[in-house]
Design a protein around this motif. Structure first.
Motif, PDB file in Angstrom:
ATOM      1  N   LEU A   6      96.423  90.912  56.234  1.00 41.43           N
ATOM      2  CA  LEU A   6      97.812  91.058  56.994  1.00 41.43           C
ATOM      3  C   LEU A   6      98.699  92.087  56.583  1.00 41.43           C
ATOM      4  N   GLY A   7      98.443  92.734  55.635  1.00 43.05           N
ATOM      5  CA  GLY A   7      99.297  93.979  55.269  1.00 43.05           C
ATOM      6  C   GLY A   7      99.283  95.002  56.408  1.00 43.05           C
ATOM      7  N   GLU A  67      91.363 100.680  55.746  1.00 48.46           N
ATOM      8  CA  GLU A  67      91.297  99.948  57.117  1.00 48.46           C
ATOM      9  C   GLU A  67      92.961  99.906  57.413  1.00 48.46           C
ATOM     10  N   ALA A  68      93.959  99.793  56.432  1.00 46.83           N
ATOM     11  CA  ALA A  68      95.239  99.974  56.744  1.00 46.83           C
ATOM     12  C   ALA A  68      95.640 101.250  57.333  1.00 46.83           C
ATOM     13  N   SER A  69      95.308 102.396  56.866  1.00 45.02           N
ATOM     14  CA  SER A  69      95.651 103.779  57.359  1.00 45.02           C
ATOM     15  C   SER A  69      95.045 103.840  58.718  1.00 45.02           C
ATOM     16  N   THR A  90     106.683 108.077  59.128  1.00 48.35           N
ATOM     17  CA  THR A  90     106.420 106.515  58.744  1.00 48.35           C
ATOM     18  C   THR A  90     105.121 106.022  58.334  1.00 48.35           C
ATOM     19  N   ALA A  91     104.103 106.356  59.347  1.00 43.39           N
ATOM     20  CA  ALA A  91     102.740 106.023  58.947  1.00 43.39           C
ATOM     21  C   ALA A  91     102.053 106.837  57.543  1.00 43.39           C
ATOM     22  N   GLY A  92     102.692 107.943  57.422  1.00 38.21           N
ATOM     23  CA  GLY A  92     102.266 108.587  56.104  1.00 38.21           C
ATOM     24  C   GLY A  92     102.707 107.769  54.889  1.00 38.21           C
ATOM     25  N   VAL A  93     104.240 107.651  55.022  1.00 40.97           N
ATOM     26  CA  VAL A  93     104.720 107.031  53.960  1.00 40.97           C
ATOM     27  C   VAL A  93     104.081 105.505  53.578  1.00 40.97           C
ATOM     28  N   ALA A  94     103.943 104.854  54.769  1.00 40.15           N
ATOM     29  CA  ALA A  94     103.237 103.468  54.596  1.00 40.15           C
ATOM     30  C   ALA A  94     101.943 103.522  54.042  1.00 40.15           C
ATOM     31  N   ALA A  95     100.971 104.604  54.459  1.00 38.43           N
ATOM     32  CA  ALA A  95      99.658 104.796  53.853  1.00 38.43           C
ATOM     33  C   ALA A  95      99.599 105.010  52.398  1.00 38.43           C
ATOM     34  N   VAL A  96     100.591 105.797  51.992  1.00 37.67           N
ATOM     35  CA  VAL A  96     100.673 106.176  50.738  1.00 37.67           C
ATOM     36  C   VAL A  96     101.129 105.249  49.507  1.00 37.67           C
ATOM     37  N   VAL A  97     102.166 104.507  50.021  1.00 37.29           N
ATOM     38  CA  VAL A  97     102.525 103.510  49.269  1.00 37.29           C
ATOM     39  C   VAL A  97     101.727 102.253  49.306  1.00 37.29           C
ATOM     40  N   PHE A  98     101.112 101.857  50.537  1.00 41.21           N
ATOM     41  CA  PHE A  98     100.116 100.808  50.486  1.00 41.21           C
ATOM     42  C   PHE A  98      98.631 101.262  49.569  1.00 41.21           C
ATOM     43  N   ALA A  99      98.355 102.672  49.551  1.00 41.54           N
ATOM     44  CA  ALA A  99      97.248 103.041  48.482  1.00 41.54           C
ATOM     45  C   ALA A  99      97.557 102.708  47.175  1.00 41.54           C
TER      46      ALA A  99
END
Length: 371
Positions: free
Chosen positions: A125-126, A175-177, A149-158
């Motif tokens: 879901l994330g 998978e998310a990235s 935004t995609a970069g920030v989301a990828a880093v925080v999610f990681a």
């Protein structure tokens, strides 16, 4: 024989350069629409992110399990603050600064990532939810903001996924990235194509199909922009109305195809006879208009006379020779409205035709004149 009704016959700059083609749509309506989308869609995105954190917190609380990173109160307080900010964005009438608008997607992405660290078990879901802020940034803001935004989301999610599930979390991060990168690329490409299409349609809506010059709509917008510039203390400008003398004879004698060809030839001549800062348009039938930027009445009269002479010389070699009459209106203080300037130029054009055609007449009549 030509006649110029003007305040001075002193020499000015010669006619040179190229006329401006059809201009894009006025940015005011587009900017307002963009602000509306940023505030409403961005506000809704913040509210959705707050609801997500609240739901996860409630479910976690119902299981009676301790929170691994934040306390219940912190989660609820964070959700309330984010939701309140979202409602504020949707209700405010203030214009959002650029930095705040560009920060909204990244902020929403961080908030959406928080449930990952709360339940220590991130799932598929994330990555799906993180496409929200990326899509919003690409569709409403810009490609640069979308990729940021995609970069920030990828880093925080990681980080959060790694803390919650270790190696499994990092696999999920891959998978998310990948999902974010694909979604961002697709939406950016679609938006880029849509933008090119909108710009092309805007140009067509403001372009005269026969001559390629701006049409009446585009010329009126140029007049409005010029009035705004003058009110800010800009240099004076002038308006030329150019009308083909006895154009009906061309259509009646040789047919409308000959008339269309004459209009195309004159449009091309006008287009190449003025500066890039000037606006040249066909505003109806056999009538053309030229908006001269940074041009005082004396210079406007000189350039109008040069145009009248040029048409007489050049068009004399055409298959269907023509001459033109030119009405000139200057912009004295205070700056006239576009309607007043157009009416003044129209009155001058009427006077030029009444005086015998193939000549220049200048307004306003309040300026001392020499016949």
């Amino acid at each position: 024989m030509t006649q110029v009704r003007t305040a001075s016959a002193s020499a000015r700059r010669p006619v040179a350069g190229a006329g401006l083609r059809a201009e894009p749509a006025s940015g005011s309506a587009v900017a307002e629409s963009r602000q509306w989308a940023i505030k409403n869609v961005g506000g809704g995105l913040m509210i959705a992110a707050a609801v997500l954190v609240t739901v996860v917190t409630v479910l976690y609380d119902l299981r009676g399990e301790p929170f691994p990173m934040f306390t219940r109160e912190v989660n609820y307080a964070l959700s309330a603050a984010v939701a309140a900010f979202g409602f504020y964005l949707m209700r405010t009438t203030r214009r959002l600064p650029t930095w705040l608008a560009n920060s909204l997607p990244s902020g929403a992405a961080i908030v959406i990532c928080l449930p990952t660290s709360v339940d220590e078990s991130p799932d598929e879901l994330g990555p799906l939810l993180l496409t929200w802020p990326v899509t919003f940034a690409a569709a409403v803001l810009s490609a640069r903001v979308a990729w940021t935004t995609a970069g920030v989301a990828a880093v925080v999610f990681a980080v959060l996924a790694g803390l919650g599930r270790g190696v499994d979390g990092l696999v999920l991060w891959v998978e998310a990235s990948a999902s974010l990168a694909v979604v961002c690329w697709m939406v950016v490409r679609v938006q880029s194509q849509a933008m090119r299409l909108r710009e092309a349609l805007a140009r067509l809506a403001r372009t005269d199909a026969l001559t390629g010059l701006v049409n009446r709509r585009g010329f009126d917008e140029a007049l409005a922009r010029e009035q705004a510039r003058r009110r800010r203390g800009g240099e004076p400008s002038a308006l030329l109305l150019v009308d083909i003398d006895h154009f009906k004879r061309v259509n009646d004698t040789w047919g409308h195809q000959a008339g269309d060809e004459t209009l195309r030839l004159l449009g091309g001549l006008l287009d190449t006879s003025f500066r890039a800062t000037d606006v040249v348009g066909r505003i109806g039938g056999e009538e053309f208009a030229v908006l001269l930027a940074d041009c005082d009445p004396d210079e406007a009269a000189e350039r109008a006379q040069a145009l009248c002479d040029l048409v007489r010389t050049q068009a004399g070699t055409w298959e269907h020779p023509i001459t033109v009459s030119v009405g000139v209106a200057a912009t004295p203080e205070p700056a006239p409205t576009p309607e007043e300037l157009m009416a003044s130029a129209d009155a001058a054009l009427y006077a030029a035709k009444a005086a015998g055609r193939d000549r220049v007449w200048i307004e306003p009549a309040t300026v001392p004149v020499v016949e």
